[in-house]
Write an enzyme that holds these catalytic residues in place. Structure first.
Site, PDB file in Angstrom:
ATOM      1  N   HIS A 164     -27.071  68.449  48.325  1.00  0.00           N
ATOM      2  CA  HIS A 164     -26.683  67.988  46.986  1.00  0.00           C
ATOM      3  C   HIS A 164     -25.267  68.456  46.674  1.00  0.00           C
ATOM      4  O   HIS A 164     -24.705  69.297  47.363  1.00  0.00           O
ATOM      5  CB  HIS A 164     -27.650  68.507  45.919  1.00  0.00           C
ATOM      6  CG  HIS A 164     -28.948  67.760  45.884  1.00  0.00           C
ATOM      7  ND1 HIS A 164     -29.988  68.066  46.728  1.00  0.00           N
ATOM      8  CD2 HIS A 164     -29.372  66.711  45.117  1.00  0.00           C
ATOM      9  CE1 HIS A 164     -31.003  67.242  46.471  1.00  0.00           C
ATOM     10  NE2 HIS A 164     -30.657  66.410  45.512  1.00  0.00           N
ATOM     11  N   LYS A 214     -25.038  71.383  41.523  1.00  0.00           N
ATOM     12  CA  LYS A 214     -26.493  71.473  41.337  1.00  0.00           C
ATOM     13  C   LYS A 214     -26.908  72.926  41.164  1.00  0.00           C
ATOM     14  O   LYS A 214     -26.506  73.802  41.930  1.00  0.00           O
ATOM     15  CB  LYS A 214     -27.240  70.822  42.505  1.00  0.00           C
ATOM     16  CG  LYS A 214     -28.757  70.825  42.297  1.00  0.00           C
ATOM     17  CD  LYS A 214     -29.474  69.830  43.182  1.00  0.00           C
ATOM     18  CE  LYS A 214     -30.980  69.881  43.030  1.00  0.00           C
ATOM     19  NZ  LYS A 214     -31.432  69.541  41.665  1.00  0.00           N
TER      20      LYS A 214
END
Ligand SMILES: NC(=O)C1=CN([C@@H]2O[C@H](COP(=O)(O)OP(=O)(O)OC[C@H]3O[C@@H](n4cnc5c(N)ncnc54)[C@H](OP(=O)(O)O)[C@@H]3O)[C@@H](O)[C@H]2O)C=CC1
Ligand SMILES: O=C(O)C1=N[C@H](C(=O)O)C[C@H](O)C1
Length: 255
Positions: free
Chosen positions: A146, A150
């Protein structure tokens, strides 16, 4: 018209979902909630502590939450107090937070909770279930990647994947990364988390056997894939009986 409010309105997901709500002929965006105030597609964004006021004044039929774990629990409690249906996409909840959220929902309001609202990931989860059922003896590793910003790890989607694998291939210890003299591989699921750049969300499950490896991968290229699933869920959840539902219910896989 179904009236929609969005918690986390000014965030990455909130803005994508808000855009789609305003484009949907059957939906009306009534405003948002965030840490900061402001405006959002011509509607007002209330500061998070004013959520009860927001719900009473703007009267959304459905409240969507893409915020952060502790805020998500409070937002769902407020929705429950005000009899408003919820969609929860926020990940990173502890077991205690999840329990608190479920207690606020059960018997009071309808809710769809999903670590991933994209159609593709929901199909991917079914493919993983089938592979894990057939490949119980294989070594299984989960890899997720990600973006830089995040906050939770592993992703909610990866946690759902781990649960599916355990349900189908038997309980295994989760091993987060490996370092040093780790010895022979045990009855485990290796979990590997990558964070960088603007990666939207990649998940791979590797089933490694003797002389062969199967890899199943889902990659999201735009947050719109999650937002489209949310929009589909808004119409579905509206006027459903109280209870906790998931995307299999929305997509009709449980019929
Ligand atoms: N289920 C799914 O399909 C998906 C789930 N997600 C999950 O959704 C969540 C949000 O992701 P993303 O949009 O990228 O994150 P962002 O940080 O971009 O957005 C979250 C927003 O919520 C705000 N916020 C923080 N605390 C509160 C609060 N108490 N009340 C209201 N708003 C608050 C943040 O403000 P500030 O920036 O000032 O802190 C921010 O504007 C994450 O948990 C992520 O994992 C993401 C994509 C898909
Ligand atoms: O934070 C994100 O961005 C995402 N979060 C969800 C998760 O934790 O699984 C879904 C998606 O992968 C994007």
């Amino acid at each position: 018209m179904i009236k929609v409010g969005i918690c986390g309105a000014l965030g990455r997901m909130g803005t994508k979902i808000g855009g789609l709500v305003t484009e949907s002929p059957d939906l009306e965006l009534v405003g948002g909630i965030d840490l900061k105030t402001g405006s959002f597609y011509g509607t007002e964004v209330y500061e998070s502590s004013r959520i009860d006021e927001f719900l009473k004044e703007k009267k959304p039929d459905v409240l969507i939450d893409f915020t952060i774990a502790h805020a998500s629990v409070e937002n769902v409690k407020a929705a429950s107090r005000n009899g408003v249906a919820v969609l929860v996409g926020t990940t990173g909840l502890s077991d205690e937070q999840r329990k608190e959220m479920e207690e606020a929902i059960n018997g009071k309001i309808p809710a769809v909770i999903s670590s991933n609202f994209s159609l593709g990931v929901n199909i991917f989860w079914h493919l993983i279930r089938e592979a894990a059922k057939q490949l119980k003896d294989y070594d299984i590793e989960v890899i997720e990647a990600h973006h830089h910003f995040k906050k939770d790890a592993p992703s909610g989607t990866a946690k759902t994947i781990i649960n599916i694998i355990k349900e189908e291939a038997g309980d295994r210890e989760e091993i987060y990364g490996r370092e040093g003299m780790v010895g022979e591989r045990g009855n485990e699921i290796g979990v590997h988390v990558v964070r960088g750049g603007d990666i939207i969300g990649d998940h791979t499950v590797m089933f490694a056997g003797n002389d062969e490896v199967i890899e199943l991968t889902h990659r999201a290229y735009d947050r719109l894939v999650f937002a489209h699933g949310v929009i589909r869920s808004v119409s579905w959840i509206h006027q459903k009986p109280p209870g906790i539902y998931n995307m299999d219910d929305v997509l009709g896989f449980n019929n």
